[in-house]
Design an enzyme around this catalytic site. Structure first.
Site, PDB file in Angstrom:
ATOM      1  N   LYS A 110     -23.292  28.353  -3.496  1.00 56.48           N
ATOM      2  CA  LYS A 110     -22.976  29.180  -2.333  1.00 56.48           C
ATOM      3  C   LYS A 110     -21.583  29.797  -2.412  1.00 56.48           C
ATOM      4  O   LYS A 110     -21.296  30.785  -1.745  1.00 56.48           O
ATOM      5  CB  LYS A 110     -23.147  28.372  -1.060  1.00 56.48           C
TER       6      LYS A 110
HETATM    7  C1  LIG Z   1     -28.258  26.233  -0.325  1.00 59.22           C
HETATM    8  C2  LIG Z   1     -28.653  25.491  -1.527  1.00 59.22           C
HETATM    9  C3  LIG Z   1     -29.903  25.703  -2.138  1.00 59.22           C
HETATM   10  C4  LIG Z   1     -30.950  26.633  -1.563  1.00 59.22           C
HETATM   11  O1  LIG Z   1     -30.536  27.973  -1.510  1.00 59.22           O
HETATM   12  P1  LIG Z   1     -31.390  29.072  -0.742  1.00 59.22           P
HETATM   13  O2  LIG Z   1     -30.481  30.220  -0.536  1.00 59.22           O
HETATM   14  O3  LIG Z   1     -31.798  28.434   0.542  1.00 59.22           O
HETATM   15  O4  LIG Z   1     -32.531  29.431  -1.585  1.00 59.22           O
HETATM   16  C5  LIG Z   1     -30.179  25.013  -3.307  1.00 59.22           C
HETATM   17  N1  LIG Z   1     -29.292  24.146  -3.838  1.00 59.22           N
HETATM   18  C6  LIG Z   1     -28.095  23.908  -3.281  1.00 59.22           C
HETATM   19  C7  LIG Z   1     -27.178  22.922  -3.918  1.00 59.22           C
HETATM   20  C8  LIG Z   1     -27.714  24.584  -2.109  1.00 59.22           C
HETATM   21  O5  LIG Z   1     -26.510  24.356  -1.568  1.00 59.22           O
END
Ligand SMILES: *Cc1c(COP(=O)(O)O)cnc(C)c1O
Length: 454
Positions: A110
């Site tokens: 993220k």
């Molecule tokens: C947020 C997150 C996801 C999922 O991402 P999406 O945008 O919901 O597809 C997967 N792995 C981790 C470690 C995350 O923080």
């Protein structure tokens, strides 16, 4: 470049506005009016530094900033990544690589979106002279990535609600140990859903929203999606000509944000053949891509908590393309989802996607298998991508690794008996935690925000 709403009833807007508002006035999500072709450096297969690629990509969409200003924002956004390649590709075998997306400040993917969003907010505040207050709820990763994107930025205070005692101690430390005066972590009694519904209630109170100049950092923000498309291109550039020929991306996903960004790159011309949507036991996307029925469900906590989601917010963007840009149809379909919690999509084609589902025992097994076969430690989210990432299927597979395993040490220890660590996380253990307990009511939270607003 202009952006239109997936529901077709809002005026097209430029990048600044699409970024600032998140949601279009008609309740839809912004998508580019027309998709540009890939930047020349990608078309030429030329390997360039990550920030160069990011700039070349983003300037196709953000035509509101002067190019030199966008360049500066992009450089700042990727300067805090610890690896020289920003998103290095780690080869585990001839058929399998891992795209490591965990070298940012909070060790999860993220950071790719939220470092950029933080700098875009700071830029917006400087341009408009309007301070803002960011409000969000988190079950872990989003809140800490948002906090690290915005810590110590001018003109913005950040209020992140989270369920007290229900996020991992390390994730809590990532939010509470920044030492930044503009960050307000707010533990509340209750679940993540309780935190989320408080946030929704406050955004729904338009008088308060305007008075407090509230902004969101949720996963539907256009800039986050675009920022995520870049690492697919970056991965592709790091592969050999033969590997590029027959390429599958395997993407651990919750709300369809990460994998949608890859699909968008493919639509712009990235010659990836397939995308595997890797879900945990919260399998809304698995069910959708195997049945054509979109049906929300109750969340069951799993070992991959950042994917514990049973609504796929970014799915509306995909639906828009499936309906060939017919906003009226998308509106109707989203109204059906809202009213019935379910939508059967006529003539649904899985297109270039397939989907897998991994329950907790599978997560533990996949972590152990990756360790045995490759001597490589994967985190529980990445492990969902190893359900098929271990070699089955043709061509080359790139599994997106969305978090550093040291963020989830207990699960790793259970799977392989090793306790992974990371210096950035160890350093947090020495720092003082700052957090503000508030009652789990809209009145208490809004009063707190009024008292601490930027
Ligand atoms: C947020 C997150 C996801 C999922 O991402 P999406 O945008 O919901 O597809 C997967 N792995 C981790 C470690 C995350 O923080």
């Amino acid at each position: 470049m202009r952006f239109v709403s997936t529901r077709g009833r809002s005026e097209p807007v430029g990048f600044f506005e699409a970024f600032a508002h998140g949601l279009a006035p008609d309740g839809g999500l912004y998508v580019p009016e027309a998709l540009p072709s890939l930047p020349d450096c990608v078309a030429a297969g030329e390997v360039v530094p990550y920030a160069d690629l990011a700039f070349e990509f983003l300037k196709l969409f953000d035509t509101d900033h002067a190019p030199e200003d966008l360049r500066a924002l992009v450089d700042k956004s990727y300067a805090n990544f610890a690896h020289p390649k920003t998103a290095p590709l780690r080869r585990l075998s001839d058929q399998l690589s891992v795209l490591e997306l965990f070298h940012g400040p909070t060790l999860a993917f993220k950071d790719f979106g939220l470092q950029l969003v933080g700098n875009l907010f700071e830029d917006q505040i400087a341009r408009t002279g309007q301070t803002i207050n960011v409000l969000g709820a988190t079950s872990g990763d989003t809140g800490s990535a948002a906090i690290h994107g915005l810590a110590d930025k001018e003109g913005v205070n950040v209020f992140i609600l989270y369920p007290k005692g229900r996020i991992s101690p390390l994730q809590e430390r990532q939010m509470t140990c920044t030492g930044a005066a503009n960050i307000f972590p707010l533990p509340i009694e209750g679940s993540f859903d309780d935190a989320q519904s408080l946030v929704k209630e406050l955004f729904g109170d338009l008088a308060f929203k305007n008075e407090a100049r509230l902004s969101a950092v949720n996963s539907i923000n256009l800039a986050r999606v675009l920022a995520q498309s870049i690492y697919y291109l970056h991965a592709w550039l790091q592969l050999s000509a033969a590997e590029r020929e027959d390429l599958t991306f395997v993407v651990p996903t919750g709300n369809f944000g990460n994998v949608f960004a890859g699909w968008l790159a493919q639509r712009m011309g990235l010659p990836a053949k397939r995308f595997v949507i890797a879900t945990n036991q919260n399998d809304i996307l698995y069910r959708l891509f195997n049945s054509g029925i979109y049906k929300t469900g109750a969340v069951e906590p799993s070992l991959a908590p950042s994917m514990d989601i049973q609504v796929a917010s970014n799915f509306e963007r995909f639906l828009y393309y499936l309906q060939e840009g017919d906003g009226a149809k998308v509106s109707e379909m989203m109204a059906t989802v809202k009213a019935q919690g379910e939508l059967e999509i006529p003539g649904f084609r899985a297109d270039t996607f397939s989907a897998t589902r991994t329950v907790d025992s599978g997560i533990l097994e996949n972590i152990a298998n990756a360790w045995d076969r490759y001597g490589y430690v994967i985190d529980p989210h990445t492990a969902c991508g190893f359900e098929t990432g271990g070699g089955a299927g043709s061509g080359h597979r790139v599994v997106l690794s969305t978090a550093h395993p040291a963020k989830f040490p207990d699960t790793i220890e259970e799977a392989i008996g090793e306790h992974p660590t990371h210096p950035a996380l160890e350093a947090l253990k020495q720092k003082e935690q700052v957090r503000y307990e508030v009652a789990a009511t809209a009145e208490a939270v809004s009063a707190f925000i009024r008292d601490h607003a930027a």
